[in-house]
Design a protein around this motif. Structure first.
Motif, short mmCIF file in Angstrom:
data_model
loop_
_atom_site.label_atom_id
_atom_site.label_comp_id
_atom_site.label_asym_id
_atom_site.label_seq_id
_atom_site.Cartn_x
_atom_site.Cartn_y
_atom_site.Cartn_z
N GLN A 264 0.83 -1.14 0.02
CA GLN A 264 0.17 0.15 -0.05
C GLN A 264 0.76 1.17 -0.17
O GLN A 264 0.63 2.28 -0.75
N GLU A 266 3.85 1.41 -1.21
CA GLU A 266 4.56 1.45 -2.45
C GLU A 266 3.77 1.96 -3.61
O GLU A 266 4.10 2.69 -4.29
N ALA A 267 2.51 1.40 -3.45
CA ALA A 267 1.58 1.60 -4.56
C ALA A 267 1.35 3.37 -4.56
O ALA A 267 1.30 4.03 -5.54
N ALA A 268 1.16 3.95 -3.16
CA ALA A 268 1.02 5.28 -2.89
C ALA A 268 2.01 6.07 -3.45
O ALA A 268 2.08 6.99 -4.11
N GLU A 269 3.09 5.52 -3.03
CA GLU A 269 4.50 6.28 -3.61
C GLU A 269 4.68 6.35 -5.05
O GLU A 269 5.18 7.30 -5.65
N ILE A 271 2.53 6.40 -7.34
CA ILE A 271 2.09 7.34 -8.08
C ILE A 271 2.02 8.76 -7.66
O ILE A 271 1.38 9.74 -7.96
N GLY A 272 2.94 8.96 -6.75
CA GLY A 272 3.53 10.20 -6.54
C GLY A 272 3.23 10.92 -5.39
O GLY A 272 3.39 12.24 -5.05
N LEU A 273 2.32 10.20 -4.37
CA LEU A 273 1.96 11.02 -3.28
C LEU A 273 3.10 11.10 -2.32
O LEU A 273 3.85 10.22 -2.34
N GLN A 277 0.19 12.93 2.24
CA GLN A 277 -0.89 12.27 1.23
C GLN A 277 -1.16 10.82 1.59
O GLN A 277 -1.76 10.27 1.59
N ARG A 280 -2.51 10.22 4.76
CA ARG A 280 -3.95 10.65 5.12
C ARG A 280 -4.70 10.10 4.27
O ARG A 280 -5.95 9.76 4.39
N LEU A 281 -4.35 9.72 3.08
CA LEU A 281 -5.53 9.35 1.98
C LEU A 281 -5.60 7.64 1.95
O LEU A 281 -6.45 7.26 1.43
N VAL A 282 -4.31 7.16 2.06
CA VAL A 282 -4.21 5.63 1.85
C VAL A 282 -4.12 4.79 3.23
O VAL A 282 -4.59 3.73 3.48
N PRO A 285 -6.77 5.90 6.74
CA PRO A 285 -8.12 5.55 6.69
C PRO A 285 -8.04 3.79 6.76
O PRO A 285 -9.22 3.59 7.43
N GLN A 286 -7.15 2.97 6.44
CA GLN A 286 -7.26 1.72 6.47
C GLN A 286 -6.93 1.24 8.10
O GLN A 286 -7.71 0.61 8.41
N LEU B 67 11.72 3.23 -5.15
CA LEU B 67 10.99 2.35 -4.20
C LEU B 67 12.02 1.96 -3.38
O LEU B 67 12.27 1.52 -2.21
N ARG B 93 8.84 10.04 -10.48
CA ARG B 93 7.72 9.29 -10.04
C ARG B 93 6.42 9.73 -10.89
O ARG B 93 5.91 9.13 -11.09
N PHE B 100 2.30 -3.54 -10.01
CA PHE B 100 2.85 -4.66 -9.05
C PHE B 100 2.23 -6.09 -9.23
O PHE B 100 1.23 -6.25 -9.60
N PHE B 106 -5.93 0.46 -3.76
CA PHE B 106 -6.41 0.84 -2.35
C PHE B 106 -7.71 0.40 -2.02
O PHE B 106 -8.76 0.55 -2.44
N HIS B 108 -9.92 0.64 0.50
CA HIS B 108 -10.91 1.28 1.01
C HIS B 108 -11.59 2.55 0.16
O HIS B 108 -12.52 3.10 0.45
N VAL B 122 -1.65 14.88 -6.77
CA VAL B 122 -0.26 14.72 -7.25
C VAL B 122 -0.20 16.20 -8.38
O VAL B 122 0.46 16.92 -8.47
N ARG B 166 -4.65 2.84 -13.22
CA ARG B 166 -4.45 3.88 -12.40
C ARG B 166 -3.00 4.32 -12.73
O ARG B 166 -2.73 5.53 -12.44
N MET B 170 -1.84 8.90 -14.45
CA MET B 170 -1.02 9.73 -14.03
C MET B 170 0.04 10.34 -15.41
O MET B 170 0.76 11.00 -15.24
#
Ligand code: ATP
Ligand code: MG
Lengths: 368, 258
Positions: A264, A266-269, A271-273, A277, A280-282, A285-286, B67, B93, B100, B106, B108, B122, B166, B170
């Motif tokens: 989770q 890694e996926a967030a990173e 996409i550049g968050l 972010q 807070r966003l990923v 909440p979980q 990463l 990025r 992956f 995500f 949620h 972003v 997804r 971007m």
């Protein structure tokens, strides 16, 4: 192959009724109360205990009880004396708040409860709700304190009873939660200074009982401040409660953070968050959803622990009840008085745990 | 076969270098997992990386979008060097998408929210535009009907296609794939590979860690074979699978063919 399948199907769709022994009252009693000899013994013992306790209690609490009498009459009678609560209702609820001004804390509590009920519905969670909370809390403060718009000022020393308990809890819990989350994040920080500070803080606080923190807040903190700078007692107690609860929340939240999959982050990173972010966003909440049940137990015990402020002489609900009982007229009716505040505490805690279960269900439904 | 070949017949018109890796080294503690790797990727080039488990394939492509941090050597993406400068990492990025093995959607958020999160936060795209882009790419991976569902309500193949969409939202210039089909049931592999092939046809620069020989043959310009943290062989797919040079690649190919 095909025919076999069909045969199987025809058997399973046939309308099979449950055996007669499993239905009806007798069936229910059999399966639930006398399913084995051990369960039968338990049932018999339970019924005996209930038989011995419930009727006398009903006799005492309702049949022989007095509701609107004087203390003297109560001493004569044998039943429960609910008059101790009803005759001292306003003192127990509002403490030393001036008698003719008690509509103000009442109104403030009404606003608080109204806001709480409105916030129950998750559809109402938006920025306007946050504003109305801020506005509401501010208004409540002015109502209690007075001094403007022709309201008689009431010093915070005179605040007491249920409003005080609710203020300490609501402010305490709402401030402790974000602080706890920040501590949990700090504990995972890559910066060694922040990480160690958070660990030291959490471990120190968790190694100390709340009572000693309350004492410290009323005795030790003032030593650090220059002469003349005084915080009032309520704020000091409030700070102690917040600091204490936050450390426990932090540990619970850390558990939730550790349960998160690395993927989770890694996926967030990818996409550049950025860090905030991502959290807070990923992640939060979980993670916070996972820890709803343990956080609510902490919030519930923190709510009950606010009653410890009696030891620094704040007149919260418990203390106003105790002082009622020191009045000779009402001495000896502590069972009734304590039952009454137990019911108030129970209603609040029941509301919290009930709500947390509902929230959990709703969040689960939306993710299924 | 003829048809498959034509997918890459468009070939590489430009010779613009988009990724430049020079003498890259990476250690995990004491373990030396990437040893002196050098690699140049042209714009529009499609590379398939294969090799035995633990050879460092994932580590290599994860270094490209930071990463994982490398300890020695240089990585330059689109003229920007990867170093501790957060600005550079951010730029790279935004330019590099990653898919992956385990999708990492995500859970949620709905599918649509998964797709709009990056663009809105972003790239600061207005919500309306982000939604339009999201629907465009969902349509492209053939799952626009599922937009309002949550990831757990989709099959593995569908989830992986969402993950690809997804990344595409971007608007990256480079796509990295780390074994995108190896967690999927066999009947779902094709739907994901089809999406990747159509992406290749549009000229996306792709680095794909995969053992799917058919995919490599139909879209890759080059196949890299890695073992022990080194690139032991780099060749066209025809040459690599038909006539492997290195003894270890020969062994490896005989194993994936059974
Ligand atoms: N976070 C980590 N910490 C320590 N060692 C790691 C870490 N990640 C990978 N390694 C080790 O680095 C080596 C290379 O790993 P890598 O994941 O790049 O291999 P791979 O070629 O992708 O293998 P696979 O086909 O199994 O995915 C392996 O020996 C692995 O055990
Ligand atoms: Mg790997």
């Amino acid at each position: 192959m095909r025919t076999e399948n069909q045969k199987f199907k025809s058997v399973s769709t046939e309308n099979v009724k449950p055996p007669a022994v499993n239905i009806g009252l007798i069936g229910w009693i059999r399966t639930n109360l006398f399913s084995s000899w051990f369960n039968s013994i338990l049932t018999v013992i339970t019924v005996y205990i209930l038989w011995k306790t419930i009727p006398p209690f009903v006799q005492w609490a309702f049949i022989d009880s007095l509701w609107f009498s004087t203390g003297a009459e109560c001493h004569e009678a044998g039943g429960a004396c609910w008059s101790v609560v009803l005759k001292n209702f306003r003192f127990i609820l509002f403490g030393f708040y001036p008698h003719d001004q008690q509509w103000r804390p009442l109104l403030a509590m009404g606003m608080l409860i109204g806001l709480l009920f409105f916030s129950r519905n998750r559809n109402h969670w938006n920025i306007y709700l946050a504003y109305s909370w801020m506005l509401g809390l501010l208004l409540m403060g002015f109502l209690m304190k007075g001094g403007i718009l022709g309201l008689v000022p009431v010093e915070s020393i005179q605040w007491g009873g249920l409003p005080l308990t609710l203020i300490l809890s609501v402010f305490g819990l709402t401030a402790a939660y974000p602080l706890g989350v920040m501590l949990a994040l700090g504990r995972q920080s890559r910066l060694p200074i922040i990480r160690s500070l958070c660990i030291v803080y959490i471990e120190l606080i968790r190694g100390v009982p709340l009572i000693s923190l309350l004492f410290m807040s009323s005795v030790v903190f003032p030593l650090f401040f220059p002469e003349g700078v005084t915080f009032n007692k309520i704020i000091r107690a409030q700070i102690a409660i917040i600091l204490f609860t936050a450390a426990y929340i932090a540990e619970v939240v850390r558990g939730g953070l550790q349960a998160m999959d690395r993927g989770q982050y890694e996926a967030a990173e990818s996409i550049g968050l950025n860090y905030y972010q991502t959290m807070r966003l990923v992640i939060l909440p979980q993670a916070l959803k996972i820890v709803i049940p343990p956080s609510v137990s902490i919030l519930i015990s923190a709510f009950k622990d606010t009653s410890l402020v009696v030891i620094i002489a704040l007149y919260d609900l418990l203390k106003t009840t105790q002082s009622t009982l020191t009045n000779p007229e009402w001495m000896g009716f502590s069972a009734e008085a304590y039952l009454f505040i137990a019911i108030i505490y129970f209603i609040c805690c029941f509301f919290m745990s009930n709500y947390s279960r509902r929230l959990e269900r709703e969040l689960n439904r939306s993710n299924r | 076969m003829r048809q498959e070949k034509s997918d890459k017949a468009d070939g590489l018109q430009s010779s613009e270098v988009i990724i430049e890796i020079q003498n890259l080294h990476k250690w995990y503690g004491e373990m030396h997992v990437l040893k002196d790797i050098s690699l140049t990727v042209q714009k529009g080039e499609r590379i398939v990386v294969c090799g035995p488990s633990g050879s460092g394939k994932s580590t290599l492509i994860r270094c490209i979008n930071r990463l994982e941090e490398h300890q020695r050597g240089r990585i330059i993406v689109h003229g920007v060097e990867l170093n501790n400068d957060l600005k550079n990492i951010e730029k790279i990025r935004a330019d590099v998408g990653m898919v992956f093995q385990h999708f990492n959607l995500f859970p949620h958020l709905t599918i649509l929210e998964n797709l709009t999160l990056g663009p809105m936060w972003v790239r600061k795209v207005p919500k309306k535009e982000a939604l339009e882009t999201a629907m465009y790419y969902l349509d492209k991976v053939h799952i626009s009907e599922q937009a309002e569902k949550y990831p757990s309500q989709l099959s593995g193949g569908q989830q992986q296609r969402v993950a690809i969409a997804r990344s595409l939202c971007m608007k990256p210039n480079i796509m990295l794939f780390d074994e995108p089909t190896s967690a999927l049931d066999p009947e779902m592999v094709k739907e994901v590979l089809d999406v990747m092939i159509s992406l290749a046809r549009e000229g996306m620069t792709m680095i794909v860690v995969s053992h799917e020989m058919g995919f490599a043959k139909s879209v890759a310009h080059r196949v890299l074979f890695m073992d022990f943290g080194q690139i032991l062989e780099a060749n066209t797919p025809e040459e690599f699978f038909g006539n492997p040079q290195h003894e270890r690649s020969r062994l490896f190919i005989s194993q994936i063919l059974h």
